[in-house]
Design a protein around this motif. Structure first.
Motif, PDB file in Angstrom:
ATOM      1  N   UNK A   6      48.112  29.206 -18.093  1.00 41.21           N
ATOM      2  CA  UNK A   6      48.668  28.530 -19.238  1.00 41.21           C
ATOM      3  C   UNK A   6      49.346  27.478 -18.858  1.00 41.21           C
ATOM      4  N   UNK A   7      49.644  26.551 -19.643  1.00 37.11           N
ATOM      5  CA  UNK A   7      50.973  25.592 -19.705  1.00 37.11           C
ATOM      6  C   UNK A   7      52.092  26.128 -19.303  1.00 37.11           C
ATOM      7  N   UNK A   8      53.204  25.596 -18.398  1.00 39.08           N
ATOM      8  CA  UNK A   8      54.243  26.497 -18.376  1.00 39.08           C
ATOM      9  C   UNK A   8      55.230  25.775 -19.466  1.00 39.08           C
ATOM     10  N   UNK A   9      56.086  26.697 -19.776  1.00 44.02           N
ATOM     11  CA  UNK A   9      57.049  26.557 -20.726  1.00 44.02           C
ATOM     12  C   UNK A   9      58.111  25.239 -20.499  1.00 44.02           C
ATOM     13  N   UNK A  10      57.935  24.564 -21.139  1.00 39.89           N
ATOM     14  CA  UNK A  10      58.969  23.238 -20.907  1.00 39.89           C
ATOM     15  C   UNK A  10      60.161  23.164 -21.648  1.00 39.89           C
ATOM     16  N   UNK A  11      61.216  23.015 -20.768  1.00 38.38           N
ATOM     17  CA  UNK A  11      62.517  22.857 -21.211  1.00 38.38           C
ATOM     18  C   UNK A  11      62.485  21.843 -22.595  1.00 38.38           C
ATOM     19  N   UNK A  12      63.265  22.463 -23.543  1.00 37.84           N
ATOM     20  CA  UNK A  12      63.479  21.775 -24.705  1.00 37.84           C
ATOM     21  C   UNK A  12      64.890  20.719 -24.436  1.00 37.84           C
ATOM     22  N   UNK A  13      64.841  19.470 -24.564  1.00 38.83           N
ATOM     23  CA  UNK A  13      65.868  18.524 -24.584  1.00 38.83           C
ATOM     24  C   UNK A  13      66.665  18.749 -25.986  1.00 38.83           C
ATOM     25  N   UNK A  14      68.048  19.095 -25.808  1.00 36.36           N
ATOM     26  CA  UNK A  14      68.714  19.117 -27.103  1.00 36.36           C
ATOM     27  C   UNK A  14      70.123  18.845 -26.628  1.00 36.36           C
ATOM     28  N   UNK A  15      70.892  18.817 -27.619  1.00 41.18           N
ATOM     29  CA  UNK A  15      72.502  18.458 -27.459  1.00 41.18           C
ATOM     30  C   UNK A  15      73.267  19.151 -26.693  1.00 41.18           C
ATOM     31  N   UNK A  16      72.965  20.536 -26.629  1.00 41.88           N
ATOM     32  CA  UNK A  16      73.687  21.688 -25.670  1.00 41.88           C
ATOM     33  C   UNK A  16      72.995  21.869 -24.239  1.00 41.88           C
ATOM     34  N   UNK A  17      72.023  21.543 -24.248  1.00 43.66           N
ATOM     35  CA  UNK A  17      71.202  21.666 -23.073  1.00 43.66           C
ATOM     36  C   UNK A  17      71.457  20.839 -22.001  1.00 43.66           C
ATOM     37  N   UNK A  18      70.738  20.839 -20.730  1.00 45.20           N
ATOM     38  CA  UNK A  18      70.910  19.961 -19.295  1.00 45.20           C
ATOM     39  C   UNK A  18      70.184  18.629 -20.142  1.00 45.20           C
ATOM     40  N   UNK A  19      70.952  17.446 -19.434  1.00 44.69           N
ATOM     41  CA  UNK A  19      70.253  16.249 -19.948  1.00 44.69           C
ATOM     42  C   UNK A  19      69.065  15.944 -19.445  1.00 44.69           C
ATOM     43  N   UNK A  20      68.290  15.109 -20.166  1.00 43.70           N
ATOM     44  CA  UNK A  20      66.676  14.898 -19.749  1.00 43.70           C
ATOM     45  C   UNK A  20      66.737  14.114 -18.397  1.00 43.70           C
ATOM     46  N   UNK A  21      67.795  13.464 -18.174  1.00 39.86           N
ATOM     47  CA  UNK A  21      67.813  12.523 -16.881  1.00 39.86           C
ATOM     48  C   UNK A  21      67.967  13.538 -15.797  1.00 39.86           C
ATOM     49  N   UNK A  22      68.885  14.565 -15.696  1.00 38.45           N
ATOM     50  CA  UNK A  22      69.129  15.537 -14.867  1.00 38.45           C
ATOM     51  C   UNK A  22      67.991  16.164 -14.617  1.00 38.45           C
ATOM     52  N   UNK A  23      67.243  16.607 -15.827  1.00 37.28           N
ATOM     53  CA  UNK A  23      66.056  17.443 -15.454  1.00 37.28           C
ATOM     54  C   UNK A  23      64.683  16.739 -14.738  1.00 37.28           C
ATOM     55  N   UNK A  24      64.799  15.272 -15.093  1.00 38.81           N
ATOM     56  CA  UNK A  24      63.786  14.683 -14.625  1.00 38.81           C
ATOM     57  C   UNK A  24      63.951  14.575 -13.067  1.00 38.81           C
ATOM     58  N   UNK A  25      65.322  14.159 -12.833  1.00 41.42           N
ATOM     59  CA  UNK A  25      65.602  13.931 -11.315  1.00 41.42           C
ATOM     60  C   UNK A  25      65.438  15.256 -10.704  1.00 41.42           C
ATOM     61  N   UNK A  26      65.864  16.405 -11.072  1.00 37.87           N
ATOM     62  CA  UNK A  26      65.608  17.898 -10.565  1.00 37.87           C
ATOM     63  C   UNK A  26      64.084  18.289 -10.153  1.00 37.87           C
ATOM     64  N   UNK A  27      63.284  17.914 -11.103  1.00 39.10           N
ATOM     65  CA  UNK A  27      61.919  18.031 -11.136  1.00 39.10           C
ATOM     66  C   UNK A  27      61.160  17.055 -10.326  1.00 39.10           C
ATOM     67  N   UNK A  28      61.690  16.068 -10.321  1.00 39.93           N
ATOM     68  CA  UNK A  28      61.011  14.682  -9.149  1.00 39.93           C
ATOM     69  C   UNK A  28      61.100  15.296  -8.064  1.00 39.93           C
ATOM     70  N   UNK A  29      62.632  15.709  -7.723  1.00 40.52           N
ATOM     71  CA  UNK A  29      63.079  16.080  -6.333  1.00 40.52           C
ATOM     72  C   UNK A  29      62.065  17.323  -5.837  1.00 40.52           C
ATOM     73  N   UNK A  30      62.022  18.229  -6.869  1.00 43.57           N
ATOM     74  CA  UNK A  30      61.096  19.576  -6.502  1.00 43.57           C
ATOM     75  C   UNK A  30      59.745  19.049  -6.019  1.00 43.57           C
ATOM     76  N   UNK A  31      59.160  18.087  -7.000  1.00 37.70           N
ATOM     77  CA  UNK A  31      57.812  17.757  -6.670  1.00 37.70           C
ATOM     78  C   UNK A  31      57.624  17.196  -5.215  1.00 37.70           C
ATOM     79  N   UNK A  32      58.395  16.152  -5.040  1.00 39.49           N
ATOM     80  CA  UNK A  32      58.326  15.528  -3.506  1.00 39.49           C
ATOM     81  C   UNK A  32      58.677  16.483  -2.564  1.00 39.49           C
ATOM     82  N   UNK A  33      59.792  17.573  -2.593  1.00 42.61           N
ATOM     83  CA  UNK A  33      59.817  18.503  -1.679  1.00 42.61           C
ATOM     84  C   UNK A  33      58.661  19.273  -1.408  1.00 42.61           C
TER      85      UNK A  33
END
Length: 102
Positions: A6-33
């Motif tokens: 099934x599709x993975x559970x995607x983090x929801x971007x919201x005011x109290x969560x991790x920034x979208x920019x941070x998440x994008x960078x972390x998952x990009x880094x994970x993909x590249x690794x």
């Protein structure tokens, strides 16, 4: 992820969560690794001469094990890619809403 997954559970971007920019960078880094890990494993020597003392089927077993390991890495990479894309989609939707004045 395999077709049976099934599709993975995607983090929801919201005011109290991790920034979208941070998440994008972390998952990009994970993909590249994972991409580098796939390349490294594929390049690692798997030669019949290193297995024949173990018997006639050892090399074929080793090749099959390597293929299974590579498949697991590809599945992990697909998982990361789907999350990365989901986060990017949310960021794009937020930007479109912001531009529309919502």
């Amino acid at each position: 992820m395999s077709s049976a997954s099934t599709m993975p559970t995607i983090p929801t971007l919201h005011l109290n969560g991790t920034s979208g920019t941070t998440l994008v960078e972390e998952y990009r880094d994970a993909y590249e690794a994972i991409d580098r890990a796939i390349d490294a494993l594929a390049a690692a020597t798997c030669n019949g001469r290193d297995f024949y003392p173990q018997g006639p089927n050892a090399y074929y077993q080793a090749r099959e094990e390597r293929q299974q390991a590579l498949q697991k890495l590809r599945e992990a990479q697909e998982y990361v890619e789907l999350i990365w894309a989901g986060i990017n989609d949310q960021m794009r939707e937020r930007e479109q809403a912001r531009r529309a004045g919502r």
